[in-house]
Design an enzyme around this catalytic site. Sequence first.
Site, PDB file in Angstrom:
ATOM      1  N   HIS A   1       0.825  -1.221   0.000  1.00 49.69           N
ATOM      2  CA  HIS A   1       0.000   0.000   0.000  1.00 49.69           C
ATOM      3  C   HIS A   1       0.859   1.271   0.000  1.00 49.69           C
ATOM      4  O   HIS A   1       0.419   2.314   0.453  1.00 49.69           O
ATOM      5  CB  HIS A   1      -0.945   0.030   1.205  1.00 49.69           C
ATOM      6  CG  HIS A   1      -1.696  -1.246   1.424  1.00 49.69           C
ATOM      7  ND1 HIS A   1      -2.954  -1.479   0.922  1.00 49.69           N
ATOM      8  CD2 HIS A   1      -1.336  -2.391   2.063  1.00 49.69           C
ATOM      9  CE1 HIS A   1      -3.347  -2.700   1.267  1.00 49.69           C
ATOM     10  NE2 HIS A   1      -2.374  -3.276   1.953  1.00 49.69           N
TER      11      HIS A   1
ATOM     12  N   SER B   1      14.971  22.417 -15.139  1.00 57.49           N
ATOM     13  CA  SER B   1      13.799  23.253 -15.398  1.00 57.49           C
ATOM     14  C   SER B   1      14.281  24.616 -15.858  1.00 57.49           C
ATOM     15  O   SER B   1      15.307  25.112 -15.397  1.00 57.49           O
ATOM     16  CB  SER B   1      12.976  23.396 -14.121  1.00 57.49           C
ATOM     17  OG  SER B   1      12.174  24.566 -14.197  1.00 57.49           O
TER      18      SER B   1
ATOM     19  N   LYS C   1      15.879  21.974 -10.028  1.00 51.65           N
ATOM     20  CA  LYS C   1      15.176  20.754 -10.433  1.00 51.65           C
ATOM     21  C   LYS C   1      16.055  19.747 -11.158  1.00 51.65           C
ATOM     22  O   LYS C   1      16.956  20.092 -11.908  1.00 51.65           O
ATOM     23  CB  LYS C   1      14.023  21.119 -11.374  1.00 51.65           C
ATOM     24  CG  LYS C   1      12.966  21.953 -10.685  1.00 51.65           C
ATOM     25  CD  LYS C   1      11.960  21.097  -9.959  1.00 51.65           C
ATOM     26  CE  LYS C   1      10.862  20.746 -10.914  1.00 51.65           C
ATOM     27  NZ  LYS C   1       9.821  19.988 -10.295  1.00 51.65           N
TER      28      LYS C   1
ATOM     29  N   GLU D   1       9.340   9.119 -16.406  1.00 49.95           N
ATOM     30  CA  GLU D   1       7.940   9.515 -16.582  1.00 49.95           C
ATOM     31  C   GLU D   1       7.419   9.078 -17.953  1.00 49.95           C
ATOM     32  O   GLU D   1       6.280   8.619 -18.091  1.00 49.95           O
ATOM     33  CB  GLU D   1       7.795  11.031 -16.443  1.00 49.95           C
ATOM     34  CG  GLU D   1       8.090  11.527 -15.028  1.00 49.95           C
ATOM     35  CD  GLU D   1       8.303  13.034 -15.010  1.00 49.95           C
ATOM     36  OE1 GLU D   1       7.328  13.772 -15.042  1.00 49.95           O
ATOM     37  OE2 GLU D   1       9.474  13.464 -14.989  1.00 49.95           O
TER      38      GLU D   1
END
Length: 457
Positions: free
Chosen positions: A153, A274, A280, A287
């Site tokens: 979980h 970024s 970043k 992704e």
Amino acid sequence: MWGGHYAAGPAAVMAEINVSIDVDKRMYAQDIRASQAHAAMLAAQGILSAKDAKAIRMGLDMILREIEDGVFVFSAALEDIHMNVESRLREIIGDAAGRLHTARSRNDQVVNDFRLWLRDSIDQIDNALADFQAALIDKAEKHAALLMPGYTHLQPAQPVTFGHHMLAYVEMAGRDRARFADTRKRVNEMPLGAAALAGTSFPIDRQKVAGELGFDRPMANSLDAVSSRDFAQEFLAAATILGTHLSRLAEEIVIWANPSFGFIKLSEAFTTGSSIMPQKRNPDAAELVRAKVGRLLGAFTALTVVMKGLPLTYAKDMQEDKEQVFDAADTLRLSIAAMAGMIRDMQPQKAALDRALQDGFITATDLADWLVRAAGIPFRDAHHITGRIVRLAEEKACRLDQLTLKDMRAIDARITDEIYGVLDPARAVASRTSFGGTAPKNVQKAAREARKRFLKT
Ligand code: ARG
């Protein structure tokens, strides 16, 4: 090609919806190779003269070179790869080109090419997956004893090792390879010789062509041969399942690379910055791999809907098969390579992993197991006692091993100071020696065995 009873050309939009050359030109090598095998067989059977067969073979060789050198001019007016090649053959060798299509139809030709193409593609995917497994096994061996929280979980559950986690994906990739290998058996049957749909009256030798092209056998039923695409559906189903595995690992990489976790560092090679936030390091590759499974399932869905309810035999609907499969194969090539790259690149961060092991009372199961083992308490009761100890630790905002013996004995007097031994995550992990368990010794052995099972040495 069917000029005999056609006087006028197609409407512009007819030509536009009908054309497939931009997609199916990827099968040029398979198309040429299969035509050469077909022509050789026709000659051996006395259906074609040796002279014409030789001209056809040499003409096709020349076309292959032209395409490979990038000088071949593909024509949309010629619809697809088969007619582009045949038309150019006619330019090169003259009328003999017209004899190549004896005892053959585009219906058996196209799916023959497609199967040859897919067979090669499956072999490439298998190699890519083996490389992915090699990357995982290397990481597993290196970090066989590195502790990390295991989750259910996405809540801290029990400590495991980083190596054990890597090997979980080795197993998944192994089953993916097995699925593709099994699909390959059904891909590798030859439709050629089914002709349009009913077979042919020419005395062809399908066994010979099948052997020449590396097919296991000619397909047994001509109607089935030209109209079935379940081999492609099966490929796309296997691709989708593989895609789900890759997306799960991709998601874990995204989570682990988040500074709140900080379990791994990815280098600049596999992250992007970024344009506005200078701090970043975005895991874009992970992704994208996470997202790609959408394309794969989309391809499976598209082809399955194309095939649903189609009466036998060939229908032009089936021309929609190749774009889906090509896109899926391209997607897999990129996704697997990106994943192998990220696995090699990522560096697990021991300090962050150790910190995470302090949270979530991760050795609570070991405490309960100790109550069973050392005090003879039934597991259900041990679970309950442990729950009360956890609640106490929550109230005191401390770890289990920071509770005093007095505190614990107040909950159950059978507890002794031996209990502290099992609360250490390293001890917990080392004790998981059951087959398939996470003890570092097991992981070392499992990694060695995985190398033997999955990789050529
Ligand atoms: N381009 C076609 C395809 O991909 C080739 C087969 C055409 N057959 C036909 N009877 N029109 O399916």
